[in-house]
Design a protein around this motif. Structure first.
Motif, PDB file in Angstrom:
ATOM      1  N   ILE A  62       0.840  -1.286   0.001  1.00  0.00           N
ATOM      2  CA  ILE A  62       0.114   0.061  -0.001  1.00  0.00           C
ATOM      3  C   ILE A  62       0.825   1.186   0.092  1.00  0.00           C
ATOM      4  CG2 ILE A  62      -1.553   1.320   1.306  1.00  0.00           C
ATOM      5  CD1 ILE A  62      -2.867  -1.285   2.252  1.00  0.00           C
ATOM      6  N   VAL A  63       1.933   1.149   0.665  1.00  0.00           N
ATOM      7  CA  VAL A  63       3.059   2.325   0.943  1.00  0.00           C
ATOM      8  C   VAL A  63       3.642   2.472  -0.658  1.00  0.00           C
ATOM      9  CG1 VAL A  63       5.163   3.138   1.690  1.00  0.00           C
ATOM     10  CG2 VAL A  63       3.449   2.372   3.294  1.00  0.00           C
ATOM     11  N   PHE A  64       3.727   1.463  -1.324  1.00  0.00           N
ATOM     12  CA  PHE A  64       4.383   1.609  -2.494  1.00  0.00           C
ATOM     13  C   PHE A  64       3.430   2.267  -3.465  1.00  0.00           C
ATOM     14  CE2 PHE A  64       4.985  -0.348  -6.964  1.00  0.00           C
ATOM     15  CZ  PHE A  64       6.002   0.317  -7.279  1.00  0.00           C
ATOM     16  N   PHE A  65       2.435   1.775  -3.377  1.00  0.00           N
ATOM     17  CA  PHE A  65       1.450   2.364  -4.389  1.00  0.00           C
ATOM     18  C   PHE A  65       0.941   3.905  -4.175  1.00  0.00           C
ATOM     19  CE2 PHE A  65       0.930  -2.026  -5.811  1.00  0.00           C
ATOM     20  CZ  PHE A  65       0.909  -1.833  -7.102  1.00  0.00           C
ATOM     21  N   SER A  66       0.818   4.009  -2.928  1.00  0.00           N
ATOM     22  CA  SER A  66       0.528   5.632  -2.520  1.00  0.00           C
ATOM     23  C   SER A  66       1.869   6.451  -3.056  1.00  0.00           C
ATOM     24  CB  SER A  66       0.776   5.576  -0.994  1.00  0.00           C
ATOM     25  OG  SER A  66       1.814   5.617  -0.293  1.00  0.00           O
ATOM     26  N   ALA A 133      -5.831  12.174  -4.173  1.00  0.00           N
ATOM     27  CA  ALA A 133      -6.194  12.953  -2.774  1.00  0.00           C
ATOM     28  C   ALA A 133      -6.188  14.297  -3.188  1.00  0.00           C
ATOM     29  CB  ALA A 133      -5.051  12.820  -1.633  1.00  0.00           C
ATOM     30  N   ALA A 134      -7.468  15.084  -3.000  1.00  0.00           N
ATOM     31  CA  ALA A 134      -7.653  16.433  -3.353  1.00  0.00           C
ATOM     32  C   ALA A 134      -6.755  17.382  -2.661  1.00  0.00           C
ATOM     33  CB  ALA A 134      -8.957  16.785  -3.077  1.00  0.00           C
ATOM     34  N   PHE A 135      -6.315  17.221  -1.466  1.00  0.00           N
ATOM     35  CA  PHE A 135      -5.523  17.994  -0.643  1.00  0.00           C
ATOM     36  C   PHE A 135      -3.976  18.163  -1.085  1.00  0.00           C
ATOM     37  CE2 PHE A 135      -2.587  18.886   3.305  1.00  0.00           C
ATOM     38  CZ  PHE A 135      -2.940  20.122   3.229  1.00  0.00           C
ATOM     39  N   SER A 136      -3.497  16.605  -1.700  1.00  0.00           N
ATOM     40  CA  SER A 136      -2.311  16.669  -2.421  1.00  0.00           C
ATOM     41  C   SER A 136      -2.448  17.440  -3.616  1.00  0.00           C
ATOM     42  CB  SER A 136      -1.953  15.203  -2.511  1.00  0.00           C
ATOM     43  OG  SER A 136      -0.653  15.071  -3.154  1.00  0.00           O
ATOM     44  N   ILE A 137      -3.257  17.411  -4.559  1.00  0.00           N
ATOM     45  CA  ILE A 137      -3.481  18.186  -5.835  1.00  0.00           C
ATOM     46  C   ILE A 137      -3.476  19.577  -5.433  1.00  0.00           C
ATOM     47  CG2 ILE A 137      -4.781  18.444  -7.628  1.00  0.00           C
ATOM     48  CD1 ILE A 137      -5.892  15.570  -7.544  1.00  0.00           C
ATOM     49  N   GLN A 181       4.736  15.643   0.824  1.00  0.00           N
ATOM     50  CA  GLN A 181       3.627  14.995   0.306  1.00  0.00           C
ATOM     51  C   GLN A 181       4.244  13.299   0.333  1.00  0.00           C
ATOM     52  OE1 GLN A 181       1.329  17.207   0.890  1.00  0.00           O
ATOM     53  NE2 GLN A 181       0.277  15.862  -0.843  1.00  0.00           N
ATOM     54  N   GLY A 182       5.273  13.022  -0.026  1.00  0.00           N
ATOM     55  CA  GLY A 182       5.884  11.706   0.129  1.00  0.00           C
ATOM     56  C   GLY A 182       5.990  11.294   1.664  1.00  0.00           C
ATOM     57  N   ILE A 183       6.395  12.376   2.591  1.00  0.00           N
ATOM     58  CA  ILE A 183       6.216  11.946   3.909  1.00  0.00           C
ATOM     59  C   ILE A 183       4.754  11.776   4.259  1.00  0.00           C
ATOM     60  CG2 ILE A 183       6.751  12.659   6.272  1.00  0.00           C
ATOM     61  CD1 ILE A 183       8.909  14.289   4.881  1.00  0.00           C
ATOM     62  N   LEU A 184       4.012  12.823   4.025  1.00  0.00           N
ATOM     63  CA  LEU A 184       2.654  12.298   4.632  1.00  0.00           C
ATOM     64  C   LEU A 184       1.895  11.181   3.933  1.00  0.00           C
ATOM     65  CD1 LEU A 184       1.473  16.209   4.102  1.00  0.00           C
ATOM     66  CD2 LEU A 184       2.035  14.791   6.198  1.00  0.00           C
ATOM     67  N   ALA A 185       2.344  11.020   2.670  1.00  0.00           N
ATOM     68  CA  ALA A 185       1.624   9.612   1.902  1.00  0.00           C
ATOM     69  C   ALA A 185       2.292   8.467   2.583  1.00  0.00           C
ATOM     70  CB  ALA A 185       2.094   9.602   0.497  1.00  0.00           C
ATOM     71  N   PHE A 186       3.470   8.467   3.038  1.00  0.00           N
ATOM     72  CA  PHE A 186       3.783   7.312   3.746  1.00  0.00           C
ATOM     73  C   PHE A 186       3.128   7.189   5.161  1.00  0.00           C
ATOM     74  CE2 PHE A 186       6.731   5.721   7.244  1.00  0.00           C
ATOM     75  CZ  PHE A 186       6.883   4.410   6.603  1.00  0.00           C
ATOM     76  N   ILE A 187       3.090   8.161   5.779  1.00  0.00           N
ATOM     77  CA  ILE A 187       2.310   7.894   7.122  1.00  0.00           C
ATOM     78  C   ILE A 187       1.139   7.638   7.091  1.00  0.00           C
ATOM     79  CG2 ILE A 187       1.656   9.566   9.005  1.00  0.00           C
ATOM     80  CD1 ILE A 187       4.241  11.256   8.901  1.00  0.00           C
ATOM     81  N   GLY A 188       0.130   8.272   6.021  1.00  0.00           N
ATOM     82  CA  GLY A 188      -1.171   8.007   5.740  1.00  0.00           C
ATOM     83  C   GLY A 188      -1.306   6.319   5.456  1.00  0.00           C
ATOM     84  N   ALA A 189      -0.538   5.957   4.643  1.00  0.00           N
ATOM     85  CA  ALA A 189      -0.619   4.442   4.035  1.00  0.00           C
ATOM     86  C   ALA A 189      -0.024   3.440   5.224  1.00  0.00           C
ATOM     87  CB  ALA A 189       0.411   4.416   2.802  1.00  0.00           C
TER      88      ALA A 189
END
Length: 258
Positions: A62-66, A133-137, A181-189
């Motif tokens: 899941i982290v990878f695809f995030s 993710a709308a916030f990321s965009i 965004q990479g850090i936030l994506a990792f934490i979220g996933a």
């Protein structure tokens, strides 16, 4: 601030030290801060007798695809920032409007859609809704509006294609926001819990967060084992946040100001 930091860190220190205690010592009164007889038995139990290795594999997938989704979000932000097309502002405002809809509201419709195409109880069903993710965009768009358009036009005049411009020109310039965004994506996933719990019926598809919840139910009296599972779940997040917290703050500040 130092005193406050020490007080706040006590629960985390207790969690980590308790993970290396035997079960009998974890329940001792009065309690001990440091383990008198350190052991790795709790971690061995997680990976040999429980399914934490499977949970870890699913979480890493899941982290990878995030991160793949992060790239798509970056492309969308770049498109909204630097391309002129009919309805650009309206579509962007529509994307922003989705940020006001709680995620719990969309879970049932998304679940019904995935069930209709046969993706429930599958890893793709867990992964797909989190790719966008709308916030990321929004953050990517805010940052990329600051990139000079003349620089992009010069690359086009030199014969560079759009994908070449994005990967060789835009991404290097936008490294700060990609890092945030990479850090936030990792934490979220890494912390994904509710959606995998809803979509997956098979335990072989559960993530670490779901596995930790099961651990608390099945081994409610084994506090040392629970602390080992919690430490394995939390320590990577603490390490990443400790090293990259300044980038998170700077990224939000920079995107908001620019």
């Amino acid at each position: 601030m130092i005193v406050g930091g020490i007080v706040v860190s006590i629960p985390f220190i207790w969690m980590i030290t308790s993970a290396f205690k035997p079960e009998s010592e974890a329940l001792r009164i009065p309690p001990t801060l440091l383990p008198e007889h350190p052991t790795l038995e709790n971690f061995r139990h997680l990976f040999t007798e429980l399914n934490f290795l499977v949970y870890l594999r699913n979480t890493l997938i899941i982290v990878f695809f995030s991160f793949i989704g992060l790239l798509f979000n970056g492309m969308a932000g770049y498109g909204f920032a630097k391309f002129e097309f009919n309805g650009r502002e309206k579509i962007f405002y529509l994307v922003l409007a989705t940020m006001m809809i709680p995620g719990q509201v969309t879970m049932i419709p998304v679940y019904l859609l995935l069930n209709g195409i046969g993706l429930t109880n599958t890893l793709p069903g867990i992964i797909l809704p989190g790719l966008v993710a709308a916030f990321s965009i929004f953050l990517f768009r805010q940052f990329m509006t600051t990139i000079p358009t003349d620089l992009i036009e010069a690359a086009r005049l030199d014969g560079a294609g759009e994908f070449y411009i994005f990967f060789r020109l835009i991404i290097p310039i936008a490294k700060p926001i990609f890092a945030v965004q990479g850090i936030l994506a990792f934490i979220g996933a890494w912390n994904s819990f509710l959606w995998p719990l809803i979509v997956a019926n098979d335990e072989s598809l559960y993530t670490l967060s779901v596995g930790l919840s099961l651990l608390q139910g099945q081994y409610g009296n084994n506090f040392a084992l629970q602390m080992a599972g919690a430490a394995f779940m939390v320590v990577p997040i603490i390490i990443i946040f400790s090293f990259f917290q300044k980038y998170i703050v700077e990224g939000f500040t920079m995107s908001g100001i620019k």
